[in-house]
Motif scaffolding. Sequence first.
Motif, short mmCIF file in Angstrom:
data_model
loop_
_atom_site.label_atom_id
_atom_site.label_comp_id
_atom_site.label_asym_id
_atom_site.label_seq_id
_atom_site.Cartn_x
_atom_site.Cartn_y
_atom_site.Cartn_z
N GLU A 136 0.79 -1.23 0.00
CA GLU A 136 0.00 0.00 0.00
C GLU A 136 0.83 1.27 0.00
O GLU A 136 0.28 2.36 -0.18
N GLY A 137 2.12 1.17 0.23
CA GLY A 137 2.94 2.37 0.31
C GLY A 137 2.69 3.11 1.62
O GLY A 137 2.51 2.48 2.67
N ARG A 138 2.65 4.43 1.57
CA ARG A 138 2.42 5.23 2.78
C ARG A 138 0.96 5.13 3.20
O ARG A 138 0.06 5.45 2.43
N GLN A 139 0.75 4.70 4.45
CA GLN A 139 -0.62 4.60 4.97
C GLN A 139 -1.00 5.80 5.81
O GLN A 139 -2.09 6.33 5.70
N LYS A 140 -0.10 6.20 6.69
CA LYS A 140 -0.35 7.40 7.49
C LYS A 140 0.98 8.00 7.92
O LYS A 140 1.99 7.30 8.02
N VAL A 141 0.96 9.29 8.15
CA VAL A 141 2.17 10.02 8.50
C VAL A 141 1.85 10.95 9.67
O VAL A 141 0.77 11.54 9.71
N TRP A 142 2.77 11.03 10.60
CA TRP A 142 2.60 11.94 11.74
C TRP A 142 3.85 12.79 11.88
O TRP A 142 4.96 12.26 11.86
N HIS A 143 3.65 14.09 11.98
CA HIS A 143 4.78 15.02 12.05
C HIS A 143 4.53 16.07 13.12
O HIS A 143 3.39 16.53 13.29
N THR A 144 5.55 16.43 13.84
CA THR A 144 5.41 17.49 14.84
C THR A 144 6.75 18.17 15.08
O THR A 144 7.82 17.55 14.95
N LEU A 145 6.69 19.45 15.43
CA LEU A 145 7.86 20.18 15.92
C LEU A 145 7.88 20.05 17.43
O LEU A 145 6.82 20.02 18.08
N ILE A 146 9.05 19.96 18.02
CA ILE A 146 9.20 19.69 19.45
C ILE A 146 10.01 20.81 20.10
O ILE A 146 11.05 21.21 19.57
N HIS A 147 9.53 21.28 21.25
CA HIS A 147 10.30 22.28 21.98
C HIS A 147 11.45 21.56 22.71
O HIS A 147 11.21 20.62 23.46
N PRO A 148 12.69 21.98 22.49
CA PRO A 148 13.83 21.25 23.06
C PRO A 148 14.09 21.56 24.53
O PRO A 148 15.07 21.08 25.10
N GLY A 149 13.23 22.37 25.16
CA GLY A 149 13.45 22.72 26.55
C GLY A 149 14.53 23.80 26.70
O GLY A 149 14.93 24.44 25.73
N ARG A 150 14.97 23.99 27.92
CA ARG A 150 16.00 24.99 28.17
C ARG A 150 17.31 24.58 27.52
O ARG A 150 17.74 23.44 27.64
N ILE A 151 17.93 25.50 26.81
CA ILE A 151 19.21 25.20 26.16
C ILE A 151 20.26 24.96 27.24
O ILE A 151 20.44 25.80 28.13
N VAL A 192 11.43 10.68 6.05
CA VAL A 192 10.62 9.45 6.01
C VAL A 192 9.94 9.30 4.65
O VAL A 192 9.72 8.17 4.18
N ASN A 193 9.60 10.42 4.01
CA ASN A 193 9.03 10.32 2.65
C ASN A 193 10.05 9.72 1.68
O ASN A 193 9.70 8.90 0.83
N LYS A 194 11.31 10.13 1.81
CA LYS A 194 12.35 9.58 0.94
C LYS A 194 12.57 8.10 1.20
O LYS A 194 12.84 7.33 0.27
N TYR A 195 12.48 7.67 2.47
CA TYR A 195 12.57 6.24 2.77
C TYR A 195 11.52 5.48 1.97
O TYR A 195 11.80 4.42 1.38
N CYS A 196 10.29 6.00 1.97
CA CYS A 196 9.19 5.37 1.24
C CYS A 196 9.48 5.32 -0.25
O CYS A 196 9.32 4.26 -0.89
N PHE A 197 9.89 6.44 -0.82
CA PHE A 197 10.13 6.50 -2.26
C PHE A 197 11.22 5.52 -2.70
O PHE A 197 11.06 4.78 -3.68
#
Length: 393
Positions: free
Chosen positions: A153-168, A308-313
């Motif tokens: 089926e190829g790509r079924q679902k994708v989840w993406h998020t930006l993450i706060h890295p906390g205090r530097i 992850v898209n390139k992994y799929c391709f």
Amino acid sequence: MPKKQRNAFYFFMLDKQQQLREQGKVVSMKDMPVIAAAEWNKLPEAQKEHYKLRAKHEKAAGGGGAGVNPLPRPGRLDNTGIPLSERVDVVAELEERRRVERELLKKEWHGKDVIFLKFYFVAFQYLCHVEDVDRHLRYPPVEMALMEYSLKEGRQKVWHTLIHPGRIPTGFRYQAKLHSEQTHEIPPEGLDKQSVSDYRSLVDGMMKFVSHDHTGFPPLFVKKESAFVAECCLQWLSFMAGLRENPFCKVYELNGLFMDLSAHIGGAGLSRFEVSDLLSTFKYDHELGLRCSYHEDLENNNCALGEVNKYCFVMSDTLCPLYKVSLTKNHLPLESNTGIGDMLQLKPLSLKETDLGDKQQFKPQGVQQVPTRPVGRGRGILCLNAEDIRKPH
């Protein structure tokens, strides 16, 4: 005199001893049987199989027999205070671990049609390399992407998020700023209203994304050179979420999966070098919609979603013809008869801070239609919901 053959329990004690060292506790091997025995007896047989395979492999390789270097004399210590007799070849241990992981995975394929199996890809972008801290704090993540993929089926679902890295961390602001400028261009302080800081809900969402049965969490696959960073990022997230243990302890090398799937159909399969070259391709870097909206606007290819898209391709382009699977827009961008291609872009499931809580709702953010127009190599994108993939056209 040949060494005594090491059994499965011995390898379990080695792993337990390493865990204690990471906690700042130095325990000699002669004291480990008492410490590890109770936990070993409670360990499920499925997990014991991992250690049995390691012992079996050492025996097959001639461990304890002629040609094996004897252990150093007991009592001698290295410069860190660890007995030489207990010093571990880290590279060899890692290679052995990866080999066992691949063997266990292939064992699960017996009697199954691998084209229907689901695999999970993961990718991270991180703040910077923070030295002289515990392992789980070395690579604070700033972006993450997960993808569910199958050959059929190829790509079924994708989840993406930006993450706060906390205090530097103190003393690392310059390194964080420099790393950001040279790679992903995500500000070290995170992005207001976009970078998630509720780490517990973030980890809960990840677990919900990958759990589809009651047999435990599946392995997450990542390119070989990114595996250590991915492990550290996952440990960092678990630590920041307040979890006692990292639920995503199985991070496997995508290179090994690629090689094993290519050989599973019959024949020698792809070599390690061939797979490495394929996964390092720049072929898809200019596809519209490959990256998240933030990196798309910056035209920056250092994007976890793009990875992850390139992994799929790459896997689809190489492996699907071997398994006689018809390529679709879920697998890779396709050329049309007019010379202008299009690609099915799954709208990534986003985790907004306003959506966090007990409901744990992770839904596509609606349907976005992008007109097909010449961009880069002359490709456009059709953006649909994940549900639309399964609707007949």
